[in-house]
Design an enzyme around this catalytic site. Structure first.
Site, PDB file in Angstrom:
ATOM      1  N   HIS A 279       0.819  -1.227   0.000  1.00 28.85           N
ATOM      2  CA  HIS A 279       0.000   0.000   0.000  1.00 28.85           C
ATOM      3  C   HIS A 279       0.843   1.263   0.000  1.00 28.85           C
ATOM      4  O   HIS A 279       1.804   1.390   0.734  1.00 28.85           O
ATOM      5  CB  HIS A 279      -1.049  -0.006   1.105  1.00 28.85           C
ATOM      6  CG  HIS A 279      -0.542   0.003   2.516  1.00 28.85           C
ATOM      7  ND1 HIS A 279      -0.205   1.169   3.170  1.00 28.85           N
ATOM      8  CD2 HIS A 279      -0.318  -0.991   3.402  1.00 28.85           C
ATOM      9  CE1 HIS A 279       0.174   0.885   4.406  1.00 28.85           C
ATOM     10  NE2 HIS A 279       0.136  -0.422   4.578  1.00 28.85           N
ATOM     11  N   ASP A 291       6.247   0.666   6.716  1.00 24.81           N
ATOM     12  CA  ASP A 291       4.805   0.489   6.524  1.00 24.81           C
ATOM     13  C   ASP A 291       4.252   1.595   5.647  1.00 24.81           C
ATOM     14  O   ASP A 291       3.908   2.645   6.163  1.00 24.81           O
ATOM     15  CB  ASP A 291       4.105   0.474   7.888  1.00 24.81           C
ATOM     16  CG  ASP A 291       2.641   0.102   7.779  1.00 24.81           C
ATOM     17  OD1 ASP A 291       2.205  -0.324   6.700  1.00 24.81           O
ATOM     18  OD2 ASP A 291       1.930   0.248   8.793  1.00 24.81           O
ATOM     19  N   GLU A 325      -4.887   1.918   2.593  1.00 23.21           N
ATOM     20  CA  GLU A 325      -5.008   0.739   3.454  1.00 23.21           C
ATOM     21  C   GLU A 325      -5.187   1.171   4.902  1.00 23.21           C
ATOM     22  O   GLU A 325      -5.956   0.572   5.645  1.00 23.21           O
ATOM     23  CB  GLU A 325      -3.750  -0.148   3.332  1.00 23.21           C
ATOM     24  CG  GLU A 325      -3.840  -1.482   4.068  1.00 23.21           C
ATOM     25  CD  GLU A 325      -3.463  -1.428   5.537  1.00 23.21           C
ATOM     26  OE1 GLU A 325      -3.846  -2.323   6.282  1.00 23.21           O
ATOM     27  OE2 GLU A 325      -2.790  -0.462   5.955  1.00 23.21           O
ATOM     28  N   GLU A 326      -4.453   2.210   5.306  1.00 26.11           N
ATOM     29  CA  GLU A 326      -4.369   2.532   6.736  1.00 26.11           C
ATOM     30  C   GLU A 326      -5.676   2.998   7.360  1.00 26.11           C
ATOM     31  O   GLU A 326      -5.980   2.633   8.486  1.00 26.11           O
ATOM     32  CB  GLU A 326      -3.292   3.600   6.983  1.00 26.11           C
ATOM     33  CG  GLU A 326      -1.870   3.136   6.671  1.00 26.11           C
ATOM     34  CD  GLU A 326      -1.357   2.065   7.630  1.00 26.11           C
ATOM     35  OE1 GLU A 326      -2.127   1.591   8.481  1.00 26.11           O
ATOM     36  OE2 GLU A 326      -0.177   1.704   7.507  1.00 26.11           O
ATOM     37  N   ASP A 353       3.271  -6.379   3.423  1.00 27.87           N
ATOM     38  CA  ASP A 353       2.858  -5.277   4.314  1.00 27.87           C
ATOM     39  C   ASP A 353       3.198  -5.634   5.755  1.00 27.87           C
ATOM     40  O   ASP A 353       2.405  -5.440   6.663  1.00 27.87           O
ATOM     41  CB  ASP A 353       1.349  -4.995   4.144  1.00 27.87           C
ATOM     42  CG  ASP A 353       0.907  -3.794   4.971  1.00 27.87           C
ATOM     43  OD1 ASP A 353       1.773  -2.991   5.378  1.00 27.87           O
ATOM     44  OD2 ASP A 353      -0.312  -3.675   5.224  1.00 27.87           O
ATOM     45  N   HIS A 423       3.812   2.812  12.583  1.00 32.23           N
ATOM     46  CA  HIS A 423       2.944   4.001  12.730  1.00 32.23           C
ATOM     47  C   HIS A 423       3.544   5.076  13.639  1.00 32.23           C
ATOM     48  O   HIS A 423       2.803   5.870  14.219  1.00 32.23           O
ATOM     49  CB  HIS A 423       1.556   3.616  13.274  1.00 32.23           C
ATOM     50  CG  HIS A 423       0.807   2.656  12.402  1.00 32.23           C
ATOM     51  ND1 HIS A 423      -0.417   2.135  12.761  1.00 32.23           N
ATOM     52  CD2 HIS A 423       1.096   2.126  11.190  1.00 32.23           C
ATOM     53  CE1 HIS A 423      -0.841   1.315  11.804  1.00 32.23           C
ATOM     54  NE2 HIS A 423       0.064   1.295  10.845  1.00 32.23           N
TER      55      HIS A 423
END
Ligand SMILES: [Zn+2]
Length: 458
Positions: A279, A291, A325-326, A353, A423
């Protein structure tokens, strides 16, 4: 002269030699290309350092779409195009502030608003806290929650070797914690970061108010693991202490964005499609290098390796860089919607991912017949220290794909350090090791090759 072949062993004038199969040689070539001629590390450097964080709907996300499309166009693929998709846009606003207010002491702690959260009032929110170890405990406390900030402090379980399992065991506090606390009259929630390490980085991530009416939404934020430890300790000595936090995030109108797609047309079965992807969007606190910048450039590298080796796949090989995606998964849903509309036949989808660390194997969503076929290839991967072939979740973006018979796989890198960065502010390019990233891409290309050659068991 006497020569015979028996189960891979060549008897040649009495000397036993191990026959090098076509597949063994191809995997050697794939890894060699990945380790000597790859572009993935340079692509990731650009995505991370020249573009940066790529939250859906942001200018950077748009730049990443244009950049990756332009790079795919340099690879000599048969087709490169964009798929339109409307995505949510959430903005963080000013940097958040938070303090533990313990008698006359005011101790600053690092927090970050969770994606999708509302802001506090302009002057911030101050209230007493109540610490819980999860949503179950919250429900038992019932009425005692009213007017309080709920502090979710269940840590990730350090015992699991598969750290994603520990993440799965905690992340409900982040995703649904605010919704559940709001139902019981809480005024806000603070969630311990999903991180196995004790440090000062708050880790953001998606949260959802579910079907609550907007008037009942409460502001929610993550606190660093060190902050959570300190807060818990202070609460034990003074249960009446207060907590202050201020955040100014907001949900905006949906924005037009894109999935980026590139493909090599199949030489025998052009109508049969195999997807590899990651992503393109990331959280906003850092550059999303692990990520999922890593997964994006590894997926692009798979096609680069095939072009580099002059490999002509039997089936159509398609790279898809999914958007959103997130905080919505809209790119994956849109891809499936268009696949249905165009009556496309997907037989295989591979997602990366789980970070750019040393690859260890794959997790598969496959029936027994296909899983067993894949297990037969295990020895081909052994020289590259790829050994973990398990059944399990493959990937969020390929999740919606629903062709009649499709095998899904997720690359499984070593996960021990993944949640140090996940994140958070430190998910940057310097957290990426070039060789580890390249090995991941070569491992993905190897599996794509084997499935392309052998097909799936129908
Ligand atoms: Zn991701």
């Amino acid at each position: 002269m006497k020569k015979s072949i028996l189960a891979g062993l060549v008897f040649f004038n009495g000397i036993v030699m191990v026959a090098q199969s076509k597949d063994e040689q191809m995997l050697k070539d794939i890894y060699k290309s990945g380790l000597t001629n790859a572009k993935c590390y340079d692509w990731l450097e650009h995505l991370s350092n020249k573009i940066g964080s790529r939250l859906s709907g942001s200018d950077n996300a748009e730049k990443a779409v244009q950049y990756t499309k332009a790079q795919l166009e340099t690879l000599g693929l048969d087709k490169v195009y964009l798929q339109e998709v409307m995505v949510p846009k959430w903005v963080r606003g000013e940097k958040e502030t938070a303090f533990i207010l313990d008698n006359k002491m005011k101790i600053a702690v690092p927090i970050a608003a969770l994606g999708g959260s509302i802001a506090t009032s302009k002057n911030g929110l101050t209230a007493e806290l109540i610490e819980v170890q999860g949503i179950e405990e919250l429900k038992i406390l019932g009425d005692k929650i009213k007017g309080k900030i709920v502090f979710y402090n269940r840590p990730m379980d350090p015992v699991n070797i598969e750290t994603f399992k520990s993440y799965g065991g905690c992340v409900d506090q982040r995703y649904a914690g605010a919704k559940e606390a709001a139902k019981l009259g809480a005024v806000g929630t603070i969630v311990r970061s999903m991180n196995l390490r004790l440090d000062d980085f708050p880790h953001t991530g998606a949260q959802s108010y579910g079907d609550l009416p907007a008037s009942e939404y409460i502001p929610t934020a993550a606190i660093s693991t060190n902050g959570a430890e300190l807060l818990s300790k202070k609460l034990k000595s003074n249960p009446n202490l207060k907590f202050y936090y201020k955040q100014s995030c907001a949900q905006m109108e949906d924005v037009l964005s894109y999935n980026v797609v590139g493909e090599i047309k199949g030489s025998e079965h052009p109508e049969t499609i195999m997807v590899v992807g990651g992503h393109l969007d990331s959280w906003d606190l850092a550059d999303g290098s692990h990520d999922d910048g890593a997964g994006v450039v590894q997926s692009m590298e798979v096609l680069h390796i095939f072009k580099n080796l002059g490999y002509k796949p039997k089936n159509t090989i398609r790279v898809v860089l999914f958007m959103n995606e997130e905080n919505g998964g809209r790119g994956g849903k849109k891809y499936e919607e268009l696949a249905q509309l165009n009556k496309e036949n997907h037989v295989f989808a591979l997602e990366s991912d789980s970070g750019g660390f040393s690859p260890r194997g794959f997790s598969f969503e496959a029936d027994d017949a296909n899983f067993n076929q894949i297990l037969n290839w295990k020895s081909l991967f052994e020289p590259y220290l790829i050994h973990s072939f398990v059944k399990g979740h493959a990937g969020a973006d390929i999740g919606p794909l629903s062709s009649f018979k499709i095998i899904k796989a997720g690359l499984k890198p070593d996960s021990q350090r993944y949640f140090d960065y996940h994140h958070a502010l430190n998910d940057k390019f310097d957290a990426i090791n070039k060789r580890e990233l390249e090995l991941g891409a070569a491992t993905m290309a190897s599996l794509m090759y084997l499935i392309d050659q052998n097909g799936i068991v129908k």
